[in-house]
Design a protein around this motif. Structure first.
Motif, mmCIF file in Angstrom:
data_model
loop_
_atom_site.group_PDB
_atom_site.id
_atom_site.type_symbol
_atom_site.label_atom_id
_atom_site.label_comp_id
_atom_site.label_asym_id
_atom_site.label_seq_id
_atom_site.Cartn_x
_atom_site.Cartn_y
_atom_site.Cartn_z
ATOM 1 N N THR A 1 57.421 15.395 21.522
ATOM 2 C CA THR A 1 58.530 14.454 21.650
ATOM 3 C C THR A 1 59.779 15.019 20.977
ATOM 4 O O THR A 1 59.684 15.777 20.000
ATOM 5 C CB THR A 1 58.192 13.099 21.016
ATOM 6 N N ARG B 1 45.300 6.658 23.113
ATOM 7 C CA ARG B 1 45.448 8.004 22.575
ATOM 8 C C ARG B 1 46.400 8.056 21.384
ATOM 9 O O ARG B 1 46.149 8.797 20.421
ATOM 10 C CB ARG B 1 45.960 8.963 23.668
ATOM 11 N N GLU B 2 47.509 7.311 21.416
ATOM 12 C CA GLU B 2 48.487 7.380 20.317
ATOM 13 C C GLU B 2 48.187 6.407 19.185
ATOM 14 O O GLU B 2 48.409 6.731 18.016
ATOM 15 C CB GLU B 2 49.894 7.075 20.846
ATOM 16 N N CYS B 3 47.738 5.200 19.524
ATOM 17 C CA CYS B 3 47.553 4.148 18.510
ATOM 18 C C CYS B 3 46.134 4.092 17.959
ATOM 19 O O CYS B 3 45.891 3.403 16.976
ATOM 20 C CB CYS B 3 47.875 2.773 19.092
ATOM 21 N N ASP C 1 46.900 12.551 18.527
ATOM 22 C CA ASP C 1 45.848 11.550 18.643
ATOM 23 C C ASP C 1 45.266 11.300 17.253
ATOM 24 O O ASP C 1 44.717 12.228 16.639
ATOM 25 C CB ASP C 1 44.766 12.072 19.588
ATOM 26 N N TRP D 1 47.854 5.586 26.967
ATOM 27 C CA TRP D 1 48.649 6.078 25.849
ATOM 28 C C TRP D 1 48.436 5.229 24.596
ATOM 29 O O TRP D 1 48.486 5.736 23.465
ATOM 30 C CB TRP D 1 50.122 6.145 26.223
ATOM 31 N N ASN D 2 48.179 3.942 24.766
ATOM 32 C CA ASN D 2 47.889 3.081 23.616
ATOM 33 C C ASN D 2 46.608 3.546 22.930
ATOM 34 O O ASN D 2 46.520 3.584 21.694
ATOM 35 C CB ASN D 2 47.751 1.627 24.095
ATOM 36 N N GLN E 1 54.930 8.176 15.308
ATOM 37 C CA GLN E 1 53.487 8.135 15.528
ATOM 38 C C GLN E 1 53.131 7.577 16.901
ATOM 39 O O GLN E 1 52.017 7.776 17.390
ATOM 40 C CB GLN E 1 52.804 7.312 14.425
ATOM 41 N N THR E 2 54.088 6.870 17.516
ATOM 42 C CA THR E 2 53.858 6.276 18.843
ATOM 43 C C THR E 2 55.103 6.474 19.708
ATOM 44 O O THR E 2 55.609 5.543 20.321
ATOM 45 C CB THR E 2 53.521 4.780 18.710
ATOM 46 N N VAL F 1 53.031 15.020 19.461
ATOM 47 C CA VAL F 1 52.430 13.707 19.686
ATOM 48 C C VAL F 1 50.939 13.878 19.423
ATOM 49 O O VAL F 1 50.265 14.659 20.109
ATOM 50 C CB VAL F 1 52.678 13.219 21.131
ATOM 51 N N TRP G 1 54.550 0.986 14.782
ATOM 52 C CA TRP G 1 53.577 1.781 15.529
ATOM 53 C C TRP G 1 52.351 0.984 15.958
ATOM 54 O O TRP G 1 51.603 1.436 16.822
ATOM 55 C CB TRP G 1 53.102 2.963 14.677
#
Length: 487
Positions: free
Chosen positions: A41, A95-97, A31, A92-93, A183-184, A29, A155
């Motif tokens: 994941t 950091r991931e998106c 950033d 998480w939005n 990616q998310t 996962v 994503w």
């Protein structure tokens, strides 16, 4: 303990009735801002899909037979779990998106609203009585679950755009197999599985499978999945639509857009520019409803362009996890290259870059491009980046012709002080949604949402439209005595 950074419950796993090891292995996962690894994941494969679908088919029968109030209570409880953890979802939005934190909080909030709106569908009238030409016959038409619904989510708004299908599908008696984008995989997959698991959803009713294109293809081709709800690119949507058509499988396609922002000479110019900046640069322009074509009347075009360029130059681009910024990173390097190629192509063809047009790493500056012509690729393509191409028109008829020249038909905005004129233009646009004196990135969970043309298959999400989308019609006729026929 729910989860820790060291050992989250979802680490290296998928949710298929419960948390299990993924047959497809694992993936990092990441950033998008800096390449940091945030966790691991599980990655599903075709065998995971087959196992999930088999379990979902069995579980769906009991789930549909439950009193509607019990299904609704579980989805309501999951929504409350989301509300309790909204700051974690927002984190998480970011950091991931690569989202700014207000976007993360907004997405958690509207998803909570969407889930509660879906809960209300369970208690609405479920059919209608129709008259009959046959004496003594009663005709009943009711809505029944489709069965197993496959949801393929994107994503860019991974939580909301997944739940927009997942919540009503579950409430209405379907089992769901959700494919989260790798990616998310956390915000759009693992956390969704957690809140439903914590809410007590019965085993087998929900499966969350992070994976690549092979997982989506497997879901489309699996005969045990009765419907596909896909949100993503038009190119992929066409392929899914073709395959579902051959299988006579119900499909809902919410696809791309090349949306117009039409500005008439009588518009509140400062208001129109403010709307344009938000409608173009929000979440780095990575929104299907983003304003991708600014059609501006010649009388005000230069002033509009100057004001929008000034607004763009004031926007701060950077890491939303560490800095106070307006724009974060684009999702990956490929998208950076694509956006920049469109800007450079327009510049070579004679357009003028008034602001931006540059990037560092994945951080692309808010960009304004003037004198864009209809034959330029930047006019014809969905950009999915923070770029505002401006095209000049001389008459309302020309503006409408330019707007409708695209194969897409998702959203549009119109700026004028005359509501009558705005309504007349709206009625001539081939778009599923039109916003007057606003910008095209709009969504309310209770209002039907969807596009026309290459932006979608005509399906609608939101409000009672979700009942039509995630159920099917069944006709039952009843007579007191057995019918008698000539032979």
């Amino acid at each position: 303990m729910h989860e820790t950074k060291e050992q989250p419950i979802w680490g290296g796993k998928i949710f298929s009735s419960t948390w299990v090891e993924a047959r497809g292995g694992v993936a990092n996962v990441v950033d998008p801002s800096n390449g940091d690894i945030l966790g691991i994941t599980g990655v599903a494969n075709r065998e995971d899909v087959d196992v999930a679908v088999s379990a979902a088919k069995i579980a769906q029968k009991e789930w549909a037979a439950m009193p509607f109030s019990e299904r609704a209570a579980i989805v309501r409880k999951a929504a409350d779990k989301l509300k309790e953890r909204e700051h974690e979802f927002a984190d998480w939005n970011v950091r991931e998106c690569g989202a700014i934190r207000p976007k993360g909080l907004w997405e958690a909030g509207i998803t909570y609203e969407q889930m509660h709106q879906a809960v209300g569908l369970a208690s609405l009238p479920n059919g209608a009585l129709f008259p009959s030409a046959v004496s003594g016959r009663m005709n009943l038409c009711q809505r029944v679950p489709i069965g197993v619904v496959g949801v393929i989510a994107p994503w860019n708004f991974p939580l909301f755009l997944a739940m927009r299908s997942v919540a009503p599908a579950l409430v209405l008696g379907n089992a769901v197999v959700l494919k989260a984008d790798l990616q998310t995989a956390v915000i759009g997959g693992a956390l969704i599985a957690e809140i439903f698991s914590d809410a007590g959803i019965p085993e087998g009713v929900l499966h969350v499978l992070p994976g690549g294109a092979d997982v989506g293809e497997s879901m489309v081709e699996n005969p045990g999945i009765n419907m596909i709800s896909f949100t993503g690119s038009t190119q992929v949507g066409r392929s899914i639509g073709e395959k579902c058509g051959r299988m006579l499988k119900k499909v809902s396609l919410e696809l791309g857009g090349n949306n117009v922002n039409i500005v008439l000479p009588d518009a509140d110019l400062d208001g129109a520019v403010g709307c344009a900046a938000w409608g173009t640069f929000f979440h780095q322009g990575q929104v299907c409803m983003a304003a991708g074509r600014h059609l501006v009347h010649r009388d005000i075009a230069q002033e509009y362009a100057a004001k929008l360029a000034k607004r763009a130059q004031s926007l701060v681009v950077g890491d939303p996890n560490t800095d106070q910024v307006h724009l974060g990173p684009l999702i990956n390097d490929k998208q950076v290259d694509r956006v920049h190629a469109l800007v450079e192509s327009a510049e070579r063809a004679g357009a003028k870059v008034l602001a931006g047009g540059a990037y560092e790493g994945r951080y692309y500056q808010a960009t304004v491009v003037m004198d864009v012509k209809p034959d330029m690729e930047i006019f014809q393509s969905e950009i999915f980046g923070p770029v505002a191409p401006i095209t000049i028109f001389d008459s309302i008829d020309e503006a409408i012709e330019l707007a409708n020249s695209s194969e897409y038909g998702l959203a549009a905005s119109i700026h004028t002080k005359s509501l009558t004129t705005g309504m007349k233009i709206a009625n001539r646009l081939k778009t599923g949604m039109v916003h007057i004196n606003d910008q095209p990135i709009n969504c309310e969970p209770h209002v039907p949402f969807g596009g026309m043309g290459a932006s979608g298959s005509g399906g609608r999400f939101g409000g009672t439209a979700s009942i039509e989308e995630f159920t099917q019609s069944q006709w039952i006729s009843v007579v007191d005595k057995t019918a008698v026929y000539p032979f």
